[in-house]
Scaffold this active site. Structure first.
Site, short mmCIF file in Angstrom:
data_model
loop_
_atom_site.label_atom_id
_atom_site.label_comp_id
_atom_site.label_asym_id
_atom_site.label_seq_id
_atom_site.Cartn_x
_atom_site.Cartn_y
_atom_site.Cartn_z
N GLU A 189 54.22 42.40 33.14
CA GLU A 189 53.85 40.99 33.37
C GLU A 189 54.97 40.04 32.96
O GLU A 189 54.80 39.17 32.11
CB GLU A 189 52.56 40.68 32.61
CG GLU A 189 51.39 41.53 33.08
CD GLU A 189 50.07 41.19 32.40
OE1 GLU A 189 50.09 40.68 31.27
OE2 GLU A 189 49.01 41.44 33.01
N GLU A 383 46.76 47.47 36.45
CA GLU A 383 45.75 47.03 35.47
C GLU A 383 44.63 46.32 36.21
O GLU A 383 44.89 45.47 37.06
CB GLU A 383 46.33 46.05 34.44
CG GLU A 383 47.28 46.66 33.45
CD GLU A 383 47.75 45.68 32.39
OE1 GLU A 383 46.96 44.79 32.01
OE2 GLU A 383 48.90 45.80 31.97
C1 BG6 Z 1 47.21 42.41 30.44
C2 BG6 Z 1 48.14 43.10 29.47
O1 BG6 Z 1 47.65 41.13 30.69
O2 BG6 Z 1 45.89 42.21 30.00
C3 BG6 Z 1 47.46 44.13 28.60
O3 BG6 Z 1 49.21 43.70 30.17
C4 BG6 Z 1 46.18 43.54 28.07
O4 BG6 Z 1 48.35 44.56 27.61
C5 BG6 Z 1 45.27 43.21 29.24
O5 BG6 Z 1 45.53 44.32 27.12
C6 BG6 Z 1 43.90 42.69 28.84
O6 BG6 Z 1 44.04 41.58 28.01
P1 BG6 Z 1 43.29 41.51 26.61
O7 BG6 Z 1 43.76 40.24 26.04
O8 BG6 Z 1 41.85 41.52 26.95
O9 BG6 Z 1 43.73 42.69 25.85
#
Ligand code: BG6
Length: 485
Positions: A189, A383
């Site tokens: 990201e 993701e």
């Molecule tokens: C993404 C990141 O933006 O979101 C991850 O690359 C992150 O590392 C994921 O864990 C979810 O976000 P959060 O804040 O719920 O952990």
């Protein structure tokens, strides 16, 4: 016949700093993630927390050995338990696992001439374990955990010297792990430097002395683009048939109404979101983006040599995360909704997760179509998932039908995008196992198919339990995305 390719890469995604723990073992140095703190009774809409890091806060953190309020130091103990976890991923039928390498395990401060052998051995063993379980790794070189030393000494990526140090680190990764890893991602990201400059680029706002924070952000980004291009080229030279992707947070933005002011705002947000991918896939800064920066008073140091580097190291594919869409309105009084380190206008057509992120599966299809139409390179979703408050029942199970619903709806839309002609080669959900949240450092924000017995303060046996979604995803993979029931 399945809609998805025969060798479609189904799996899950993790990041070293959120799972490994063992923050001070085997020669590992301190990373920016090791000073990220957990605040009880957190206001979940306080996503600016990342930007509030200060030099005194960092100094306090480095003095303590505490891992209760610095949860990324403990993670979920993947460092010691990865064989057990990989076995569970294999049981679900994973074709791939996206992991990241902690720069600080290989180069504790980031400035050493030689890599730490214990760090190299750890990842080599991890890759061997994946291979033994027929799981292909996808490896991110930088996922929110650069050496803290580089942050404190150089104010992170603002300093051009970081490029050379990162290339040195990447070269060791390619040399040592190239025989196991074909798919690489440069920066997780990369666009998030603008939203949380410390986590992504080691920028400490109070250290921006001869320049503004905004200047620091864009200069750091420029250095990361150069580093990404250099290591992409290097990877192609060192590992035959390797594929290197850039990675974006896909924040598809809708106008709140057809009021042209809303449409314009949404357009601006979308262009801003595309810019990092434009630079890394087309190998140059878009003309509009250069003007946008100049109008902000940002004058980057970009040499002719830099331009040649960007052109020579373009990405082979585009990887992105997708959790939700966002909505923009010219009316500042509209009700707001939280999102992935952003706040935007609440979209009345969408439901929300426990953390207020608005659930928009169709937005995933829109994103896939837009990205493929713009870039014409293979795409991979690295993701996608839903953070929720899970309850472990007396039966040792978590009945997470809400998660299954979320994932089912997203995969169904992904399928429709492929039917429209989008070239998609994989899907790694975030995250296959519960881990420490990046934005809130909570353990209770759970994403996994596998429950980990640990609370926000690190109490619990760390025992792993299969959730209902575990068995559901197993079926999805076995049917190559055909059986979503
Ligand atoms: C993404 C990141 O933006 O979101 C991850 O690359 C992150 O590392 C994921 O864990 C979810 O976000 P959060 O804040 O719920 O952990």
């Amino acid at each position: 016949m399945s809609t998805f390719k025969k060798n479609f890469l189904w799996g899950g995604a993790l990041a070293a700093n959120q799972v490994e723990g063992a923050w001070n073992e085997a020669g590992k140095g301190l990373s920016v993630a090791d000073v990220a703190f957990f605040k009880p009774n957190l206001d979940v809409s306080d996503y600016a927390g990342h930007n509030k890091i200060t030099t005194p806060m960092i100094e306090e953190a480095v003095k303590t050995q505490d891992a209760t309020y610095y949860p990324k130091r403990r993670g979920i103990d993947f460092y010691h338990r990865y064989p057990e976890d990989i076995k569970l991923f294999a049981e679900m039928g994973f074709k791939t696992l996206r992991i990241s390498i902690a720069w600080t395990r290989l180069f504790p401060k980031g400035i050493e001439e030689e890599a730490n052998p214990e760090g190299v051995a750890f990842y080599r063993n991890l890759f061997k374990e994946l291979k033994a379980n027929h799981i292909e790794p996808i490896v991110t070189l930088s996922h929110y955990e650069m050496p803290l030393y580089l942050s404190r000494t150089y104010n992170g990526w603002v300093d051009r010297r970081l490029i050379e140090l990162f290339v040195r680190y990447a070269k060791v990764c390619f040399k040592e792990f190239g025989q196991y890893v074909r798919y690489w991602l440069t920066f997780n990201e990369i666009d998030s430097v603008g939203r949380h400059p410390f986590t992504t680029a080691g920028i400490i706002p109070d250290q921006c002395i001869d320049y503004t924070l905004d200047e620091a952000i864009y200069q750091a980004l420029h250095h990361q683009y150069l580093a990404a291009a250099l290591v992409t080229k290097l990877c192609h030279e060192m590992i035959p048939n390797s594929q290197v992707g850039c990675m974006l947070t896909k924040l598809t933005t809708y106008p709140n109404t057809c009021n042209p002011q809303d449409v314009l705002l949404a357009l601006e947000r979308n262009l801003d979101n595309y810019a990092p991918a434009d630079i890394q896939i087309f190998g140059e800064y878009p003309a509009l983006y250069k003007t946008f920066l100049a109008n902000k008073g940002i004058h980057l140091q970009i040499t002719e040599e830099d331009e040649a580097i960007l052109k020579a190291g373009t990405a082979d594919f585009l990887a992105f995360s997708y959790y939700m869409s966002r909505t923009e309105s010219a009316d500042p009084n509209k009700e707001k909704a939280a999102g992935n380190t952003i706040m935007s206008v609440k979209n009345p057509y969408l439901a929300s997760t426990d953390w207020g992120w608005q659930i928009d599966p169709v937005g995933l299809r829109i994103s896939l179509v837009e990205l493929y139409d713009r870039y014409h390179v293979p795409l991979i979703i690295v993701e996608n998932g839903m953070g929720a408050h899970d309850q472990l029942g007396d039966d040792g199970c978590v009945h997470d039908d809400y998660r299954i619903d979320y994932l089912r709806a997203h995969i169904a839309e992904m399928k429709k995008a492929v039917e429209m002609g989008v070239d998609l080669f994989g899907y790694t959900s975030w995250a296959p196992i519960d881990l420490i949240s990046v934005s809130t450092s909570q353990m209770s924000k759970r994403y996994g198919y596998i429950y980990v017995d640990q609370d926000d303060l690190g109490k619990g046996s760390l025992k792993r339990y299969k959730k209902d979604s575990f068995y559901w995803y197993q079926k999805v993979i076995a049917s190559n995305g055909e059986d979503l029931d």
